[in-house]
Structure formats: structure tokens, C-alpha cells
Design an enzyme around this catalytic site. Structure first.
Site, PDB file in Angstrom:
ATOM      1  N   HIS A  59      -9.806 -11.483  25.198  1.00 17.26           N
ATOM      2  CA  HIS A  59     -10.070 -12.549  26.053  1.00 17.26           C
ATOM      3  C   HIS A  59     -11.195 -11.714  26.792  1.00 17.26           C
ATOM      4  CE1 HIS A  59      -7.814  -8.177  26.282  1.00 17.26           C
ATOM      5  NE2 HIS A  59      -9.120  -7.724  27.620  1.00 17.26           N
ATOM      6  N   THR A  62     -17.773 -12.879  27.909  1.00 18.60           N
ATOM      7  CA  THR A  62     -18.625 -12.729  26.641  1.00 18.60           C
ATOM      8  C   THR A  62     -18.373 -12.062  25.503  1.00 18.60           C
ATOM      9  OG1 THR A  62     -19.392 -11.183  28.876  1.00 18.60           O
ATOM     10  CG2 THR A  62     -20.451 -13.136  28.908  1.00 18.60           C
ATOM     11  N   ARG A  63     -18.826 -12.164  24.917  1.00 19.35           N
ATOM     12  CA  ARG A  63     -19.359 -11.693  23.778  1.00 19.35           C
ATOM     13  C   ARG A  63     -20.772 -10.900  23.156  1.00 19.35           C
ATOM     14  NH1 ARG A  63     -14.614 -10.510  24.842  1.00 19.35           N
ATOM     15  NH2 ARG A  63     -12.794  -9.829  23.998  1.00 19.35           N
ATOM     16  N   LYS A 281     -22.715  -5.723  31.270  1.00 20.44           N
ATOM     17  CA  LYS A 281     -21.392  -5.092  31.243  1.00 20.44           C
ATOM     18  C   LYS A 281     -22.436  -4.430  30.310  1.00 20.44           C
ATOM     19  CE  LYS A 281     -18.166  -7.133  27.990  1.00 20.44           C
ATOM     20  NZ  LYS A 281     -17.756  -8.425  27.903  1.00 20.44           N
ATOM     21  N   HIS A 285     -19.379   2.099  22.073  1.00 22.11           N
ATOM     22  CA  HIS A 285     -18.510   1.289  21.073  1.00 22.11           C
ATOM     23  C   HIS A 285     -17.002   2.306  20.159  1.00 22.11           C
ATOM     24  CE1 HIS A 285     -17.910  -1.512  17.961  1.00 22.11           C
ATOM     25  NE2 HIS A 285     -18.397  -0.802  16.975  1.00 22.11           N
ATOM     26  N   CYS A 328      -9.346  -3.602  27.011  1.00 22.17           N
ATOM     27  CA  CYS A 328      -9.560  -4.520  25.743  1.00 22.17           C
ATOM     28  C   CYS A 328      -8.903  -3.448  24.514  1.00 22.17           C
ATOM     29  CB  CYS A 328     -10.916  -4.892  25.797  1.00 22.17           C
ATOM     30  SG  CYS A 328     -10.892  -6.320  24.225  1.00 22.17           S
ATOM     31  N   LYS A 361     -17.652 -12.919  16.752  1.00 28.33           N
ATOM     32  CA  LYS A 361     -19.059 -13.980  16.728  1.00 28.33           C
ATOM     33  C   LYS A 361     -18.653 -14.403  15.433  1.00 28.33           C
ATOM     34  CE  LYS A 361     -21.669  -9.777  16.326  1.00 28.33           C
ATOM     35  NZ  LYS A 361     -20.429  -9.329  16.161  1.00 28.33           N
TER      36      LYS A 361
HETATM   37  C1  LIG Z   1     -14.364  -4.471  24.241  1.00 31.81           C
HETATM   38  C2  LIG Z   1     -14.704  -5.562  23.879  1.00 31.81           C
HETATM   39  C3  LIG Z   1     -16.274  -5.767  23.402  1.00 31.81           C
HETATM   40  C4  LIG Z   1     -16.287  -6.132  21.841  1.00 31.81           C
HETATM   41  N1  LIG Z   1     -17.422  -7.030  21.875  1.00 31.81           N
HETATM   42  C5  LIG Z   1     -17.576  -7.669  20.974  1.00 31.81           C
HETATM   43  C6  LIG Z   1     -18.920  -8.522  20.661  1.00 31.81           C
HETATM   44  O1  LIG Z   1     -20.325  -8.340  21.164  1.00 31.81           O
HETATM   45  N2  LIG Z   1     -18.784  -9.739  20.059  1.00 31.81           N
HETATM   46  C7  LIG Z   1     -18.365  -9.584  18.817  1.00 31.81           C
HETATM   47  O2  LIG Z   1     -18.682 -10.410  17.709  1.00 31.81           O
HETATM   48  N3  LIG Z   1     -16.668  -9.441  18.511  1.00 31.81           N
HETATM   49  C8  LIG Z   1     -16.524  -7.985  19.955  1.00 31.81           C
HETATM   50  N4  LIG Z   1     -15.377  -7.681  19.851  1.00 31.81           N
HETATM   51  C9  LIG Z   1     -14.116  -7.807  19.152  1.00 31.81           C
HETATM   52  C10 LIG Z   1     -13.471  -9.275  19.178  1.00 31.81           C
HETATM   53  O3  LIG Z   1     -13.236  -9.464  20.216  1.00 31.81           O
HETATM   54  C11 LIG Z   1     -12.787  -8.640  18.428  1.00 31.81           C
HETATM   55  O4  LIG Z   1     -12.352  -9.038  16.903  1.00 31.81           O
HETATM   56  C12 LIG Z   1     -11.761 -10.301  18.342  1.00 31.81           C
HETATM   57  O5  LIG Z   1     -11.002 -10.397  19.625  1.00 31.81           O
HETATM   58  C13 LIG Z   1      -9.817 -10.025  17.232  1.00 31.81           C
HETATM   59  O6  LIG Z   1      -9.519 -11.480  17.757  1.00 31.81           O
HETATM   60  P1  LIG Z   1      -8.137 -10.959  16.605  1.00 31.81           P
HETATM   61  O7  LIG Z   1      -7.790 -12.281  17.270  1.00 31.81           O
HETATM   62  O8  LIG Z   1      -8.139 -10.403  16.187  1.00 31.81           O
HETATM   63  O9  LIG Z   1      -7.290  -9.591  17.329  1.00 31.81           O
HETATM   64  P2  LIG Z   1      -6.425 -10.789  19.264  1.00 31.81           P
HETATM   65  O10 LIG Z   1      -7.624 -11.298  20.033  1.00 31.81           O
HETATM   66  O11 LIG Z   1      -6.090  -9.233  19.548  1.00 31.81           O
HETATM   67  O12 LIG Z   1      -5.553 -11.954  18.811  1.00 31.81           O
HETATM   68  C14 LIG Z   1      -4.512 -11.080  18.541  1.00 31.81           C
HETATM   69  C15 LIG Z   1      -3.021 -12.485  18.763  1.00 31.81           C
HETATM   70  O13 LIG Z   1      -1.813 -12.168  18.130  1.00 31.81           O
HETATM   71  C16 LIG Z   1      -1.131 -12.408  19.068  1.00 31.81           C
HETATM   72  N5  LIG Z   1       0.440 -11.672  18.675  1.00 31.81           N
HETATM   73  C17 LIG Z   1       0.221 -10.079  18.209  1.00 31.81           C
HETATM   74  N6  LIG Z   1       1.834 -10.174  17.788  1.00 31.81           N
HETATM   75  C18 LIG Z   1       2.425 -11.055  18.320  1.00 31.81           C
HETATM   76  C19 LIG Z   1       3.913 -11.872  17.507  1.00 31.81           C
HETATM   77  N7  LIG Z   1       4.819 -10.563  17.222  1.00 31.81           N
HETATM   78  N8  LIG Z   1       3.893 -12.884  18.009  1.00 31.81           N
HETATM   79  C20 LIG Z   1       3.450 -13.398  18.883  1.00 31.81           C
HETATM   80  N9  LIG Z   1       1.992 -13.493  19.291  1.00 31.81           N
HETATM   81  C21 LIG Z   1       1.105 -11.764  18.733  1.00 31.81           C
HETATM   82  C22 LIG Z   1      -1.601 -11.337  20.025  1.00 31.81           C
HETATM   83  O14 LIG Z   1      -0.726 -11.561  21.271  1.00 31.81           O
HETATM   84  C23 LIG Z   1      -2.671 -11.770  20.263  1.00 31.81           C
HETATM   85  O15 LIG Z   1      -2.654 -12.951  21.557  1.00 31.81           O
HETATM   86  C24 LIG Z   1     -15.432  -7.345  20.613  1.00 31.81           C
HETATM   87  C25 LIG Z   1     -13.646  -6.741  20.848  1.00 31.81           C
HETATM   88  C26 LIG Z   1     -14.102  -5.712  22.858  1.00 31.81           C
HETATM   89  C27 LIG Z   1     -12.462  -4.918  22.758  1.00 31.81           C
HETATM   90  O1  LIG Z   2     -19.765  -7.167  17.963  1.00 32.25           O
HETATM   91  C1  LIG Z   2     -21.085  -7.154  18.735  1.00 32.25           C
HETATM   92  O2  LIG Z   2     -22.516  -7.180  18.232  1.00 32.25           O
HETATM   93  C2  LIG Z   2     -21.071  -6.005  19.878  1.00 32.25           C
HETATM   94  C3  LIG Z   2     -21.226  -5.371  19.324  1.00 32.25           C
HETATM   95  C4  LIG Z   2     -22.061  -3.953  19.092  1.00 32.25           C
HETATM   96  C5  LIG Z   2     -20.894  -3.240  18.491  1.00 32.25           C
HETATM   97  C6  LIG Z   2     -19.411  -3.865  18.723  1.00 32.25           C
HETATM   98  N1  LIG Z   2     -19.727  -5.409  19.175  1.00 32.25           N
END
Ligand SMILES: Cc1cc2nc3c(=O)[nH]c(=O)nc-3n(C[C@H](O)[C@H](O)[C@H](O)COP(=O)(O)OP(=O)(O)OC[C@H]3O[C@@H](n4cnc5c(N)ncnc54)[C@H](O)[C@@H]3O)c2cc1C
Ligand SMILES: O=C(O)[C@@H]1CCCC=N1
Length: 399
Positions: A59, A62-63, A281, A285, A328, A361
Site C-alpha cells: 500500500h 509511492t515506491r 518521505k 531500511h 508498512c 519495482k
Molecule cells: C515502507 C516500505 C517501503 C518500500 N519501498 C520500496 C521501494 O521503494 N521500491 C520497491 O521496489 N519496493 C519497496 N518496498 C517493498 C515492496 O513494497 C514489497 O516487496 C512488496 O509490496 C511485497 O508485495 P507482496 O505482494 O509480496 O506482499 P503484500 O503486499 O503484503 O501482499 C500479500 C497479500 O496477501 C494477503 N494475504 C495474506 N494471507 C492471506 C490469507 N490467509 N488469505 C487471503 N489473503 C492473504 C495479504 O492481506 C496481502 O494483501 C517497500 C516496502 C515497504 C514496507
Molecule cells: O527497493 C527500493 O528501491 C527501496 C530503496 C532502498 C531500500 C528499500 N527499498
């Protein structure tokens, strides 16, 4: 074929058939489901919360997107990543990427900075190396720490994350895919046909993809398997500009990362002011361990103290006290590399997990790979670095 049943007043009523069930509608599950639908697979995307939600890792507005990495594999994956993001922008008719450049700063001769520099140059990524003398001219209002080098990955920029998630989920549905939100998966019964029970019904599919972010091990427990994952909470801090626009996306202020080393433990990153007026923001890390179902009970703020010191020393145009703090989660692997693989005991269950705070990304590339694995196709890139077997020793001790 797949049978789907819903319990209604104690009776089981048959519903649609699915070829694949994807569990978790974060960025990785949404792109995987979209790719499966593109391959004409009848696909169900299950999500425990009502969409959109702010309880996982995908959520926020931005990323950062970048090609600057220590390892070639990520820099190379992002070559295709940019193309796939552009393809989604075209299909959905929305802007998802804004090029700002990514400023990388860090100890010039130790830690990650020289590795990132080397990878960018080796892979011929458009890069500007900044000298201490011309740094201020290019990046006013930022202080480059003593002994730090600085470079600009010209391809870096901002991804509009919430908008991207909506776009890929909309495209998935346009292709005939089905999203069931507010349905928590409560049981997975492996077999040639996998039975998936949720708070709303029972589904069966030949193939299942688990992309459950911080909840991955809770789901894998139903299959008798655990990965060495750790979930941490990140305080997402926004800092007020003393003069509005000093660090604005419209003023072309870049995204930035400060790389660490053994001596300097700063692992900090930031994005220009954009989503909230006049707020930049900047996050640390490294987070504090948490349970995803009790994230808000983790109240450690030592990361904010580190950030306050950094902001007052190096970003003098910001008030060194966060104006907004959101939450997050990262799901960390021991080596901070992803898990993209088949379940070790069931080849029709594919796992995408452990994105270790840098997976957004890669969403389009990861969706493509997890789809290929699920379809039994030859993967379009070498995913050996992301296989589960690298954790053999961790898993023995964890079980
Ligand atoms: C603060 C922060 C900054 C970041 N910055 C960057 C960035 O700048 N660049 C970048 O590339 N990445 C960044 N990231 C990392 C990136 O956002 C994550 O790697 C990515 O969003 C992970 O996605 P996901 O789909 O694996 O997990 P999630 O987004 O957590 O999705 C998993 C989903 O599964 C659902 N779920 C879990 N269990 C169940 C269940 N039992 N039944 C049904 N649904 C379920 C959850 O509710 C959730 O919606 C950042 C992350 C954070 C927290
Ligand atoms: O994935 C990214 O680019 C950002 C910046 C570095 C640390 C984590 N997320």
C-alpha cells in the site's frame, strides 16, 4: 478442471471452475494473476482484506524504481521490468512511473556504494558520477557526508504504487479474472487437485500460487513447511519542507538511497515530496520484528531517532521531526534475496515470498516468472538465485 463450492445455509452449491488460485492480492499476487489471465487461465485471486487495504506491504502512493543494485541479476531483471511497467501503463491508460533519477550516496570505497557503481557501469545503465566539487551544483540542499561518493542512476524514479495495484487488478478483471476480497484462506489441502478453504467458501484448483507477503509462513504451515522468513515493521516517515517545493518531484528532486557499510550503519532512502503537500518521505531500511496480525503493537521508534539525526545533518531544508508516520512491513529472508520457487513437496504449489523490502519495482517481472512456473513453462530468466534450497541449513534448524 476445478470445482468451486460455497457453503450456503449448510448446503454446498457449485460455482465457477478455476485453473489456478492465487493467494494474496498484493503487488506480486496481482501481477501473477494478471499474467495467468493473459495466458487464458481461469484464475481466482483471493485476498483476506477488503481491497484496497493498508495492512500488508504494497500500500501507499509511492515506491522507488531503479536499476542501481549491488548484484547484476536485479539490474538485469529491471531491464525487462521497465518495459513491462510501460506496457501496463499503455494497456491501462494511466501514468505509473515518473523519472526523477536515483541519487546513490555512501562510503566511497567500502560497503555497497562501489558495488552499485560497478554494476551500473558494467551493465551500461545511464549513470552520472558526481564529484564532491559539482555535487552541490546538481543537488542543492543536501549535504554529502565526509568520505561518501555520489552518483545518479538516471533511470531511477517514482512508481505510483496504489495506482499501479488498481491498474493491474482492473486489467486482470478485464481479462476475465475473478477477485474475491474479504476472504481469508484458512486451510490449504495439497494434492493433485489442491483444496483451498476460505472464510467464504471452498475452492479446488490444479495449481496454487502463494503470494501472501508477511503471512506466508502462516499459510505454508498448512502444507507442513516453513521458510526462514522474518517480518519487520517499518515506520514510514514524512518530513516537512521548511520552504515548500525545495525537494519536490516537480522541481525534479531525485529519489535517493544512502548505502551502508560496516562502519556506517545508515541504510536510509527517500522520495521527493509528492503525495502529501510539502512532505518528503524518508525511511530507515531496518525495522523491528513483528507479527503481521499485531503490527500496531510494535512501537519501537529507534529508527526514527536515527532518521532525525540524519535529516538534521544532511537534509537541512526539512524540519527534523516527522510530520506523518505510517506503517508498512518487510518480509525478510536471511540473505535479503527473494524466494521464487516450487513448494519443495508439491510441484503444483508455487511460492513468491521474502521480497525483503525491495520487491515492488519487480512486480511485473515476478508476476511473469511465477506464472511461467505455475504453467510448467521454461522460465524466461534464470531464477536459480531465488530457489528455496539455498536455505537448507536454516530450514533444518527451523524445523
Ligand atoms: C515502507 C516500505 C517501503 C518500500 N519501498 C520500496 C521501494 O521503494 N521500491 C520497491 O521496489 N519496493 C519497496 N518496498 C517493498 C515492496 O513494497 C514489497 O516487496 C512488496 O509490496 C511485497 O508485495 P507482496 O505482494 O509480496 O506482499 P503484500 O503486499 O503484503 O501482499 C500479500 C497479500 O496477501 C494477503 N494475504 C495474506 N494471507 C492471506 C490469507 N490467509 N488469505 C487471503 N489473503 C492473504 C495479504 O492481506 C496481502 O494483501 C517497500 C516496502 C515497504 C514496507
Ligand atoms: O527497493 C527500493 O528501491 C527501496 C530503496 C532502498 C531500500 C528499500 N527499498
Amino acid at each position: 478442471m476445478t470445482t468451486v463450492c460455497h457453503e450456503e445455509s449448510g448446503s454446498m452449491s457449485a460455482k465457477q471452475d478455476y485453473d489456478c488460485v492465487v493467494i494474496g492480492a498484493g503487488v506480486q499476487g496481482s501481477f501473477t494473476a494478471y499474467q495467468l489471465a493473459k495466458h487464458n487461465k481461469k484464475t481466482l485471486l483471493l485476498e483476506q482484506f477488503v481491497l484496497p487495504h493498508t495492512r500488508g506491504s504494497s500500500h501507499g502512493q509511492t515506491r522507488i524504481i531503479r536499476r542501481a543494485y549491488e548484484q547484476d541479476i536485479y539490474t538485469q531483471m529491471m531491464g525487462e521490468g521497465y518495459q513491462l511497467w510501460a506496457q501496463l501503463e499503455k494497456e491501462a491508460g494511466v501514468t505509473l512511473y515518473r523519472q526523477t533519477g536515483l541519487l546513490v550516496m555512501g562510503p566511497e570505497t567500502s560497503g555497497d556504494y562501489p558495488l552499485v557503481k560497478n554494476t551500473l557501469l558494467k551493465n551500461k545503465v545511464p549513470t552520472v558520477i558526481l564529484s564532491r566539487d559539482n555535487f552541490h551544483q546538481h543537488i542543492p540542499n543536501v549535504v554529502l557526508s565526509e568520505g561518501h561518493g555520489a552518483l545518479l542512476d538516471v533511470t531511477g524514479g517514482v512508481l505510483f504504487a496504489d495506482r499501479a495495484l488498481k491498474a493491474v487488478q482492473d486489467q486482470f478483471q478485464k481479462l476475465g479474472g475473478v477477485i474475491q476480497d474479504n476472504e481469508k484462506v484458512t486451510e490449504i489441502k495439497p494434492g493433485p487437485v489442491v483444496k483451498v478453504t476460505t472464510s467464504g467458501g471452498v475452492y479446488q484448483a490444479r495449481n496454487v500460487v502463494i503470494t501472501a507477503g508477511p503471512w506466508t509462513n502462516k499459510l505454508l504451515a498448512h502444507t507442513g513447511f516453513q521458510l526462514p522468513l522474518e517480518t519487520v515493521k517499518i515506520n514510514v516517515c514524512y518530513w516537512k519542507e521548511k520552504t515548500p517545493g525545495t525537494y519536490g518531484v516537480k522541481q525534479r528532486f531525485p529519489c535517493f538511497v544512502v548505502t551502508g557499510s560496516l562502519e556506517s550503519k545508515e541504510h536510509i532512502y527517500g522520495l521527493p515530496s509528492n503525495e502529501y503537500p510539502d512532505l518528503v518521505k524518508i525511511c530507515y531500511h531496518i525495522g523491528s520484528k513483528t507479527d503481521p496480525d499485531y503490527r500496531d503493537l510494535q512501537t519501537d521508534t529507534s529508527d526514527i531517532d536515527i532518521l532525525k539525526r540524519y535529516v538534521s545533518r544532511c537534509i537541512p531544508g526539512l524540519v527534523p521531526e516527522p510530520a506523518v508516520v505510517e506503517s508498512c512491513m518487510y518480509t525478510l529472508t536471511p540473505d535479503r534475496h527473494f524466494v521464487l520457487d516450487y513448494h519443495p513437496n508439491y510441484s503444483n504449489i508455487v511460492i513468491g515470498a521474502g521480497f525483503s523490502g525491495h520487491g515492488f519495482k519487480f512486480g511485473p517481472v515476478i508476476g511473469k516468472l511465477l506464472c511461467e512456473l505455475s504453467l510448467g513453462e521454461v522460465p524466461s530468466f534464470d531464477f536459480s538465485s531465488f530457489k528455496i534450497r539455498r536455505f537448507q541449513s536454516h530450514m533444518k534448524s527451523a524445523l
